[in-house]
Design a protein around this motif. Structure first.
Motif, mmCIF file in Angstrom:
data_model
loop_
_atom_site.group_PDB
_atom_site.id
_atom_site.type_symbol
_atom_site.label_atom_id
_atom_site.label_comp_id
_atom_site.label_asym_id
_atom_site.label_seq_id
_atom_site.Cartn_x
_atom_site.Cartn_y
_atom_site.Cartn_z
ATOM 1 N N HIS A 162 -5.538 1.042 -12.886
ATOM 2 C CA HIS A 162 -6.869 0.753 -12.976
ATOM 3 C C HIS A 162 -7.724 1.446 -11.829
ATOM 4 C CE1 HIS A 162 -10.357 -1.991 -13.249
ATOM 5 N NE2 HIS A 162 -10.488 -2.046 -11.956
ATOM 6 N N THR A 163 -8.830 1.887 -11.845
ATOM 7 C CA THR A 163 -9.569 2.685 -10.906
ATOM 8 C C THR A 163 -10.760 1.589 -10.427
ATOM 9 O OG1 THR A 163 -9.269 4.798 -11.854
ATOM 10 C CG2 THR A 163 -10.834 4.648 -10.365
ATOM 11 N N TYR A 164 -10.745 1.259 -9.395
ATOM 12 C CA TYR A 164 -11.741 0.415 -8.509
ATOM 13 C C TYR A 164 -12.808 1.119 -8.024
ATOM 14 C CZ TYR A 164 -8.163 -3.021 -8.353
ATOM 15 O OH TYR A 164 -7.169 -4.373 -8.611
ATOM 16 N N GLY A 165 -14.022 0.626 -8.108
ATOM 17 C CA GLY A 165 -15.252 1.268 -8.011
ATOM 18 C C GLY A 165 -15.681 0.984 -6.364
ATOM 19 N N ALA A 166 -14.980 0.134 -5.652
ATOM 20 C CA ALA A 166 -15.224 -0.065 -4.324
ATOM 21 C C ALA A 166 -14.109 -0.273 -3.625
ATOM 22 C CB ALA A 166 -16.384 -1.146 -4.137
ATOM 23 N N ALA A 167 -14.166 0.134 -2.178
ATOM 24 C CA ALA A 167 -13.295 -0.352 -1.260
ATOM 25 C C ALA A 167 -13.114 -1.572 -1.231
ATOM 26 C CB ALA A 167 -13.387 0.414 0.151
ATOM 27 N N GLY A 168 -11.778 -2.128 -0.894
ATOM 28 C CA GLY A 168 -11.498 -3.455 -0.937
ATOM 29 C C GLY A 168 -9.948 -3.784 -0.819
ATOM 30 N N VAL B 52 -3.600 -5.459 -3.399
ATOM 31 C CA VAL B 52 -3.684 -4.064 -3.369
ATOM 32 C C VAL B 52 -4.824 -3.378 -2.633
ATOM 33 C CG1 VAL B 52 -2.379 -3.404 -5.538
ATOM 34 C CG2 VAL B 52 -4.743 -3.579 -5.533
ATOM 35 N N VAL B 53 -4.683 -2.314 -1.719
ATOM 36 C CA VAL B 53 -5.740 -1.905 -1.000
ATOM 37 C C VAL B 53 -6.261 -0.565 -1.415
ATOM 38 C CG1 VAL B 53 -6.254 -1.176 1.613
ATOM 39 C CG2 VAL B 53 -4.388 -3.051 1.003
ATOM 40 N N VAL B 54 -7.519 -0.543 -1.460
ATOM 41 C CA VAL B 54 -8.208 0.494 -1.801
ATOM 42 C C VAL B 54 -9.426 0.875 -0.874
ATOM 43 C CG1 VAL B 54 -9.930 1.520 -3.598
ATOM 44 C CG2 VAL B 54 -8.181 -0.034 -4.289
ATOM 45 N N ASN C 265 -0.923 -0.037 16.021
ATOM 46 C CA ASN C 265 -1.048 1.044 14.970
ATOM 47 C C ASN C 265 -2.028 0.193 13.873
ATOM 48 O OD1 ASN C 265 1.099 2.980 15.269
ATOM 49 N ND2 ASN C 265 2.386 1.085 15.430
ATOM 50 N N TYR C 266 -2.680 0.983 13.103
ATOM 51 C CA TYR C 266 -3.529 0.514 11.984
ATOM 52 C C TYR C 266 -2.786 0.957 10.650
ATOM 53 C CZ TYR C 266 -7.382 -0.092 15.207
ATOM 54 O OH TYR C 266 -8.318 -0.821 16.254
ATOM 55 N N ASP C 267 -3.185 -0.044 9.630
ATOM 56 C CA ASP C 267 -2.452 0.471 8.398
ATOM 57 C C ASP C 267 -3.618 0.749 7.458
ATOM 58 O OD1 ASP C 267 0.027 -0.575 9.141
ATOM 59 O OD2 ASP C 267 -0.421 -2.664 8.590
ATOM 60 N N TRP C 268 -4.730 0.091 7.163
ATOM 61 C CA TRP C 268 -5.905 0.642 6.222
ATOM 62 C C TRP C 268 -7.116 -0.143 6.876
ATOM 63 C CZ3 TRP C 268 -7.766 -4.220 4.839
ATOM 64 C CH2 TRP C 268 -6.968 -5.229 4.686
ATOM 65 N N LEU C 269 -8.114 0.329 6.622
ATOM 66 C CA LEU C 269 -9.515 -0.014 6.677
ATOM 67 C C LEU C 269 -10.523 -0.114 5.652
ATOM 68 C CD1 LEU C 269 -12.256 -0.472 8.427
ATOM 69 C CD2 LEU C 269 -12.207 1.957 8.539
ATOM 70 N N VAL C 270 -11.039 -1.219 5.147
ATOM 71 C CA VAL C 270 -11.849 -1.076 4.139
ATOM 72 C C VAL C 270 -13.348 -1.729 4.712
ATOM 73 C CG1 VAL C 270 -12.629 -2.698 2.017
ATOM 74 C CG2 VAL C 270 -10.276 -2.075 2.554
ATOM 75 N N VAL C 271 -14.183 -0.742 4.281
ATOM 76 C CA VAL C 271 -15.893 -1.218 4.594
ATOM 77 C C VAL C 271 -16.578 -1.199 3.412
ATOM 78 C CG1 VAL C 271 -18.141 -0.086 5.612
ATOM 79 C CG2 VAL C 271 -15.621 0.339 6.719
ATOM 80 N N ASP D 247 -11.759 -7.497 -9.622
ATOM 81 C CA ASP D 247 -12.761 -6.708 -9.071
ATOM 82 C C ASP D 247 -14.126 -7.317 -10.181
ATOM 83 O OD1 ASP D 247 -11.985 -5.403 -11.409
ATOM 84 O OD2 ASP D 247 -12.310 -3.345 -10.439
ATOM 85 N N GLY D 248 -13.960 -8.000 -10.880
ATOM 86 C CA GLY D 248 -15.107 -8.702 -11.987
ATOM 87 C C GLY D 248 -14.894 -7.767 -13.311
ATOM 88 N N SER D 249 -14.006 -6.906 -13.525
ATOM 89 C CA SER D 249 -13.810 -6.142 -14.781
ATOM 90 C C SER D 249 -13.006 -7.328 -15.558
ATOM 91 C CB SER D 249 -13.056 -4.898 -14.551
ATOM 92 O OG SER D 249 -11.858 -5.008 -13.867
ATOM 93 N N ALA D 250 -12.861 -6.938 -16.899
ATOM 94 C CA ALA D 250 -12.242 -7.603 -17.875
ATOM 95 C C ALA D 250 -10.800 -7.437 -17.730
ATOM 96 C CB ALA D 250 -12.602 -7.152 -19.256
ATOM 97 N N ALA D 251 -10.088 -8.446 -18.006
ATOM 98 C CA ALA D 251 -8.655 -8.277 -17.903
ATOM 99 C C ALA D 251 -8.095 -7.269 -19.036
ATOM 100 C CB ALA D 251 -8.119 -9.654 -18.347
ATOM 101 N N MET D 252 -7.034 -6.658 -18.837
ATOM 102 C CA MET D 252 -6.621 -5.446 -19.528
ATOM 103 C C MET D 252 -5.079 -5.871 -20.015
ATOM 104 S SD MET D 252 -5.646 -1.670 -18.150
ATOM 105 C CE MET D 252 -7.463 -1.663 -17.779
ATOM 106 N N ALA D 253 -4.825 -5.480 -21.395
ATOM 107 C CA ALA D 253 -3.600 -5.700 -21.855
ATOM 108 C C ALA D 253 -2.532 -4.779 -21.198
ATOM 109 C CB ALA D 253 -3.544 -5.504 -23.346
#
Length: 648
Positions: free
Chosen positions: A462-468, A490-492, A557-563, A440-446
């Motif tokens: 990790h906490t994502y700032g946008a769905a995706g 992973v789906v957010v 059936n639907y599993d997930w939606l990302v906008v 997501d453009g963030s720095a790699a993490m140990a």
């Protein structure tokens, strides 16, 4: 059976998929040894025992190697499916990216004992060109016809490349360049599947009646029809260095697996029900699978002229894919729960689950299928962490082995994604570090490493700032600098982000419908996907009809939606023409959210799990190139209607 059209899909699905197109059948008697040398070979083969343990090398997080994708020393040529697809080569120590010759993508197919690799690369004009690669010379475009399509299927130890051209089979040598092998009298199309070190090429060609016939081609004799088992058609799929040819042919009603020799002609291998051959080894073994009339599952088989036909499997689904000169056979066998297990078989040992011979594997790693096996006993296998190489014995000074990433997704936006992975190392004194990459453009993490005596685990959050939909990667490195990487999506999602709806039509391009790549024309769509208040999975309906192919898809059936901005994507399952179990991924782009007046775009990818191939098989995808995946240019411009991505 549209073999010509389907064979043109080789760059997308691999030669192994083509071998599975024809559903074959066998019936008939066994053969007896024809020479004293054959009997001696069988006795020598029986003396070569299986390794009791294997070490593991992570080759790719997603990939495939054909039965001819490994050489006698255990070097591997394989296809790395991570977009854009790249040809890769494991030289015995490290994995090398072979590049693309400036094109869009590339794929490895076969490797010989000198370490030469043959495959195809995709040019900037979206044409497939055959290449030959070596450590000394790099990647060479060998398509001297400058055609739109050439794909290698065979490579001899003398450097002769054979395969499929835009119209006919081809052969290439350093001295003679690329030549068209032509067709059998009156035919219009041919394809070569294999070549041996004597320059004997085998494949299939149409004849004057339009039927596919197995052929053998040599420089001196040209193309010769090998005959059939009584029906109109036959395919030769392999030839060993003794001239033994394997394939499958129709009888009066069904196709049957066959062996062919110059002295004895074509004989039925004797498998009951539907059957076909998948590979032939220099020890005289032909392997494949068949559908016994008593069913209900397909079973593997191994045949030699000395022993006749031996059925292989535990009573569930079993497929034998590849065989080495020692008669060691790689494949898979399903357990009673429907889970595939990678296997190896010999006449003396029977069927062995390879999962029982990897004592150093990290917890959670599962081997699904053996796809290639070398003369030194190394095996390429698919698994729940991607493509692996199994090396006989315990290998020291090796990279750590990493298992599958576990995670708590899908998660709502703002909630942490927690992930973990297990690893092991045959060098128990090594110490390890680990790095998470979040996409997501963030720095790699140990990663937080916990280990003891060469085995351990890594955790991260990790906490994502946008769905995706994000690809999380984990790299584990030891103190000597060796490392291995695994990844997973992973789906957010954002339940309050809005919804997507649309209706209209697109012009479905040729190549989108995979069962007949020639079909093109109008396709209609209508869909809606949204989260209800408090729900963790979306609801809605999706309809897609491509009339030229008589394809009518309906979601269940639907599993997930990302906008995300102008782009929305959701995943689910459904049926085609009211039956089946299909997965789908729909991507919609609202052009007005990109820039006023920009056209809307639509993409739907539909696939199913093929138990025979033990892999997902794409049925429809109106995006033919991966170059715009994940962007607002993904999909096809709609011809009419509208798409609305609504943000709350």
């Amino acid at each position: 059976m549209k073999i010509k059209e389907l064979s043109r899909r080789l760059p997308a699905s691999g030669v192994s998929c083509l071998l599975g197109l024809a559903v074959c059948a066998c019936g008939g008697g066994d053969a007896t040894p024809t020479t004293a040398n054959e009997v001696a070979t069988m006795k020598a083969v029986a003396a070569v025992s299986l390794p009791t343990t294997y070490s593991i090398v992570n080759l790719a997080t997603s990939g495939w190697a054909s039965p001819n994708g490994i050489n006698s020393t255990g070097q591997v040529a394989f296809r790395d499916f991570i977009s854009p697809e790249h040809a890769k080569f494991y030289d015995g120590t490290t994995v090398q990216d072979l590049g693309t010759l400036g094109g869009l993508a590339s794929m490895s197919q076969v490797v010989n004992n000198s370490g030469q690799v043959a495959g195809s690369f995709v040019t900037q004009l979206d044409a497939y060109h055959a290449f030959l690669w070596s450590q000394a010379s790099g990647m060479l475009d060998i398509d001297t016809f400058a055609s739109r399509f050439s794909f290698p299927t065979g490579l001899s130890n003398t450097g002769q490349v054979v395969g499929q051209g835009v119209s006919n089979a081809f052969s290439w040598t350093q001295a003679g360049g690329m030549i068209d092998l032509g067709t059998l009298g009156g035919g219009t199309y041919s394809i070569a599947y294999a070549v041996n070190d004597l320059g004997q090429v085998v494949g299939a060609s149409t004849n004057a009646s339009g039927d596919y016939r197995a052929f053998k081609w040599t420089t001196a004799g040209g193309m010769v029809d090998l005959g059939t088992l009584g029906g109109p058609w036959a395919f030769a799929i392999g030839v060993n260095n003794s001239g033994l040819v394997a394939g499958y042919s129709s009888t009066a009603n069904l196709p049957h697996a066959f062996a062919w020799t110059q002295q004895g002609g074509m004989i039925d291998l004797g498998a009951t029900g539907q059957a076909f051959a998948t590979a032939v080894g220099d020890g005289g073994h032909i392997v494949g699978y068949h559908y016994p009339p008593t069913g209900p599952y397909l079973r593997g088989f191994v045949w030699t002229s000395a022993t006749g036909l031996t059925e292989v499997g535990t009573g569930n689904v079993a497929v034998m894919r590849a065989v080495n000169k020692n008669g060691h056979v790689a494949g898979s066998d399903y357990d009673s729960n429907g889970t595939p297990h990678a296997t190896v078989w010999t006449q003396q040992d029977g069927l062995i689950d390879l999962n029982t011979r990897i004592p150093g594997a990290p917890p959670g790693l599962v081997l699904y299928e053996g796809t290639a096996i070398s003369d030194n006993g190394s095996i390429v296998a698919t698994s729940n962490v991607g493509l692996l190489l199994l090396k006989p014995g315990v290998v020291s000074n090796a990279a750590p082995v990493v298992g599958p990433i576990a995670g708590n997704d899908p998660v709502a936006i703002g909630s942490p994604v927690t992930v973990s992975v297990n690893f092991s190392d045959s060098d128990s004194s090594d110490t390890h570090t680990a790095t998470w990459a979040w996409d997501d453009g963030s720095a790699a993490m140990a990663g937080a490493v916990s280990e003891s005596n060469g085995a351990g685990s890594v955790t991260g959050s990790h906490t994502y700032g946008a769905a995706g939909v994000y690809t999380v990667s984990m790299t584990v490195s030891d103190n000597t600098g060796r490392s291995s990487t695994v990844s997973r999506n992973v789906v957010v999602y954002d339940p309050t982000a809005g919804f997507v709806t649309g209706g209209g039509w697109i012009m479905s391009p040729a190549g989108a419908y995979k069962n007949d790549a020639t079909l093109a024309g109008r396709a209609n769509f209508a869909f809606v996907s949204k989260y209800k208040k408090g729900a963790t999975t979306p609801t809605g309906n999706t309809e897609f009809q491509f009339q030229a192919a008589k394809l009518n898809f309906h979601s269940e059936n639907y599993d997930w939606l990302v906008v995300a901005g102008a782009r929305a994507q959701y995943k689910g399952s459904g049926t085609i023409n009211g039956t089946g179990d299909y997965s789908f991924l729909l991507t919609a782009v609202d052009g007005n959210l990109v820039a006023k007046g920009t056209p809307d775009r639509f993409r739907i990818k539909i696939w199913h799990y093929d138990a025979d191939a033990k892999a997902d098989v794409v049925d429809y995808d109106n995006q033919l190139s991966s170059s715009s995946d994940g962007t607002v240019n993904e999909g096809t411009v709609i011809g009419g209607g509208s798409i609305v991505v609504q943000k709350n």
